[in-house]
Write a protein that holds these residues in place. Structure first.
Motif, PDB file in Angstrom:
ATOM      1  N   ARG A  28       0.847  -1.189   0.000  1.00  0.00           N
ATOM      2  CA  ARG A  28       0.000   0.000   0.000  1.00  0.00           C
ATOM      3  C   ARG A  28       0.884   1.241   0.000  1.00  0.00           C
ATOM      4  NH1 ARG A  28      -2.177   4.052   2.637  1.00  0.00           N
ATOM      5  NH2 ARG A  28      -4.310   4.664   2.083  1.00  0.00           N
ATOM      6  N   LEU A  29       0.660   2.111  -0.981  1.00  0.00           N
ATOM      7  CA  LEU A  29       1.449   3.332  -1.083  1.00  0.00           C
ATOM      8  C   LEU A  29       0.646   4.375  -1.854  1.00  0.00           C
ATOM      9  CD1 LEU A  29       5.248   3.504  -1.984  1.00  0.00           C
ATOM     10  CD2 LEU A  29       3.649   5.346  -2.455  1.00  0.00           C
ATOM     11  N   ASP A  30       0.388   5.487  -1.199  1.00  0.00           N
ATOM     12  CA  ASP A  30      -0.235   6.640  -1.823  1.00  0.00           C
ATOM     13  C   ASP A  30       0.830   7.726  -1.888  1.00  0.00           C
ATOM     14  OD1 ASP A  30      -1.568   8.999  -2.429  1.00  0.00           O
ATOM     15  OD2 ASP A  30      -3.285   8.585  -1.132  1.00  0.00           O
ATOM     16  N   VAL A  31       1.221   8.117  -3.091  1.00  0.00           N
ATOM     17  CA  VAL A  31       2.357   9.031  -3.240  1.00  0.00           C
ATOM     18  C   VAL A  31       2.057  10.437  -2.732  1.00  0.00           C
ATOM     19  CG1 VAL A  31       3.237   7.713  -5.208  1.00  0.00           C
ATOM     20  CG2 VAL A  31       1.807   9.740  -5.616  1.00  0.00           C
ATOM     21  N   THR A  32       0.797  10.728  -2.410  1.00  0.00           N
ATOM     22  CA  THR A  32       0.450  12.036  -1.848  1.00  0.00           C
ATOM     23  C   THR A  32       0.262  11.988  -0.333  1.00  0.00           C
ATOM     24  OG1 THR A  32      -1.953  11.736  -2.138  1.00  0.00           O
ATOM     25  CG2 THR A  32      -0.716  12.629  -4.005  1.00  0.00           C
ATOM     26  N   ASP A  33       0.530  10.846   0.282  1.00  0.00           N
ATOM     27  CA  ASP A  33       0.322  10.661   1.726  1.00  0.00           C
ATOM     28  C   ASP A  33       1.657  10.341   2.398  1.00  0.00           C
ATOM     29  OD1 ASP A  33      -0.281   9.825   4.286  1.00  0.00           O
ATOM     30  OD2 ASP A  33      -1.858   8.417   3.700  1.00  0.00           O
ATOM     31  N   PRO A  34       2.258  11.285   3.113  1.00  0.00           N
ATOM     32  CA  PRO A  34       3.569  11.062   3.727  1.00  0.00           C
ATOM     33  C   PRO A  34       3.614   9.843   4.650  1.00  0.00           C
ATOM     34  CG  PRO A  34       3.027  13.385   3.796  1.00  0.00           C
ATOM     35  CD  PRO A  34       1.792  12.678   3.326  1.00  0.00           C
TER      36      PRO A  34
ATOM     37  N   GLU B 164       1.125  17.654  -7.660  1.00  0.00           N
ATOM     38  CA  GLU B 164       1.235  16.905  -6.404  1.00  0.00           C
ATOM     39  C   GLU B 164       1.616  15.450  -6.650  1.00  0.00           C
ATOM     40  OE1 GLU B 164       1.193  17.601  -3.255  1.00  0.00           O
ATOM     41  OE2 GLU B 164       0.823  19.745  -3.472  1.00  0.00           O
ATOM     42  N   VAL B 165       1.017  14.825  -7.658  1.00  0.00           N
ATOM     43  CA  VAL B 165       1.302  13.409  -7.928  1.00  0.00           C
ATOM     44  C   VAL B 165       2.587  13.256  -8.730  1.00  0.00           C
ATOM     45  CG1 VAL B 165       0.480  11.318  -9.086  1.00  0.00           C
ATOM     46  CG2 VAL B 165      -1.125  12.742  -7.797  1.00  0.00           C
ATOM     47  N   ASN B 166       2.681  13.942  -9.853  1.00  0.00           N
ATOM     48  CA  ASN B 166       3.764  13.690 -10.803  1.00  0.00           C
ATOM     49  C   ASN B 166       5.112  14.253 -10.363  1.00  0.00           C
ATOM     50  OD1 ASN B 166       1.736  12.559 -12.347  1.00  0.00           O
ATOM     51  ND2 ASN B 166       1.503  14.345 -13.666  1.00  0.00           N
ATOM     52  N   TYR B 167       5.094  15.369  -9.640  1.00  0.00           N
ATOM     53  CA  TYR B 167       6.351  15.940  -9.155  1.00  0.00           C
ATOM     54  C   TYR B 167       6.554  15.699  -7.661  1.00  0.00           C
ATOM     55  CZ  TYR B 167       9.922  19.144  -7.564  1.00  0.00           C
ATOM     56  OH  TYR B 167      11.029  19.664  -6.951  1.00  0.00           O
ATOM     57  N   PHE B 168       5.691  16.259  -6.823  1.00  0.00           N
ATOM     58  CA  PHE B 168       5.902  16.125  -5.385  1.00  0.00           C
ATOM     59  C   PHE B 168       5.795  14.673  -4.923  1.00  0.00           C
ATOM     60  CE2 PHE B 168       4.867  20.720  -5.451  1.00  0.00           C
ATOM     61  CZ  PHE B 168       5.983  21.181  -4.769  1.00  0.00           C
TER      62      PHE B 168
ATOM     63  N   ALA C 237       3.793   6.014 -10.808  1.00  0.00           N
ATOM     64  CA  ALA C 237       2.453   6.554 -10.558  1.00  0.00           C
ATOM     65  C   ALA C 237       2.315   7.949 -11.154  1.00  0.00           C
ATOM     66  CB  ALA C 237       2.173   6.596  -9.058  1.00  0.00           C
ATOM     67  N   GLY C 238       1.206   8.192 -11.821  1.00  0.00           N
ATOM     68  CA  GLY C 238       1.002   9.500 -12.416  1.00  0.00           C
ATOM     69  C   GLY C 238      -0.454   9.756 -12.749  1.00  0.00           C
TER      70      GLY C 238
ATOM     71  N   ALA D  54       8.744  12.845  -2.999  1.00  0.00           N
ATOM     72  CA  ALA D  54       8.547  12.286  -1.659  1.00  0.00           C
ATOM     73  C   ALA D  54       8.949  10.816  -1.598  1.00  0.00           C
ATOM     74  CB  ALA D  54       7.095  12.461  -1.236  1.00  0.00           C
ATOM     75  N   VAL D  55       8.588  10.051  -2.609  1.00  0.00           N
ATOM     76  CA  VAL D  55       8.934   8.628  -2.617  1.00  0.00           C
ATOM     77  C   VAL D  55      10.439   8.449  -2.768  1.00  0.00           C
ATOM     78  CG1 VAL D  55       8.628   6.437  -3.836  1.00  0.00           C
ATOM     79  CG2 VAL D  55       6.658   7.940  -3.462  1.00  0.00           C
TER      80      VAL D  55
END
Length: 223
Positions: free
Chosen positions: A51-57, A98-102, A77-78, A106-107
């Motif tokens: 489980r990994l949401d790239v917008t959730d630290p 937020e998804v494609n860059y940040f 992910a994009g 973050a990941v």
């Protein structure tokens, strides 16, 4: 790097291009953490759901702790709101960034210490021909992928001392859900692009161009 011995984390691995990458790595003998927001959507035999949401630290931190044996990170992910920067929906513009860059940033920040602790490895960032080509109608997506390209180049310098290579994949339309409305003759087989990308990672290449459109656009930059 030797992909047979790799332990890969692939974001957005539940469908589309990410699933092709995961399947080919499993065929090569690698261990694959298939990451997605909903692990129930992961149905690839041999993959380890993550489980990994790239917008959730917090989600990213938990994933890095779980996949503590990782040696290969694939930021796949994009999203593509494709909003005009002048009059498009601002929430969609922010979502692309937020998804494609940040999200990629973050990941990468979370897994860089993991790869370093495991003796080095590789990162593959799935970018786009729109990293370089910026049509007005797709301004938000282009801006996010251009930022991700800069991130790819900067992180390559920063991670090299730890023995981590960073490869950027630039490609146009692939036959996936994201390009469902694009005519078939303008799309590339994602399995072919996945093979090219993984071969580039194995060689330690800085960049791989996934189709003829991208080759043409890059050649045109110097003109």
């Amino acid at each position: 790097m030797e992909l047979t011995d790799a332990v890969a984390v692939i974001t957005g691995a539940n469908r589309g291009f990410g699933r092709h990458l995961a399947a080919q790595l499993i065929e090569r003998g690698a261990k694959v953490y298939a990451a997605a927001r909903d692990t129930e959507s992961i149905d690839l035999p041999g993959a380890v759901p993550l489980r990994l949401d790239v917008t959730d630290p917090e989600s990213i931190s938990r994933a890095a702790a779980t996949a503590s044996d990782a040696t290969l990170l694939i930021n796949n992910a994009g999203v593509a709101a494709g909003e005009s920067l002048l009059d498009g929906d601002l929430d969609g513009i922010r979502r692309d960034m937020e998804v494609n860059y940040f999200g990629t940033l973050a990941v990468t920040r979370a897994f860089a210490p993991v790869l370093t602790a495991n003796g080095g490895g590789a990162v593959l960032n799935v970018l786009s021909v729109l990293s370089w080509l910026h049509p007005g109608a797709a301004g938000s997506y282009s801006a996010s992928k251009a930022a991700a390209w800069a991130l790819t180049n900067a992180s390559r310098d920063l991670l090299a001392p730890a023995g981590i290579t960073v490869t950027g994949l630039h490609v146009g339309y692939m036959d996936t859900d994201m390009a469902a409305n694009v005519p078939a003759d303008r799309k590339t087989d994602p399995a072919v692009v996945a093979k090219l990308a993984l071969e580039a990672v194995a060689r330690g290449d800085a960049e791989v161009l996934g189709d003829e459109l991208t080759h043409g656009v890059k050649a045109g930059l110097s003109r």
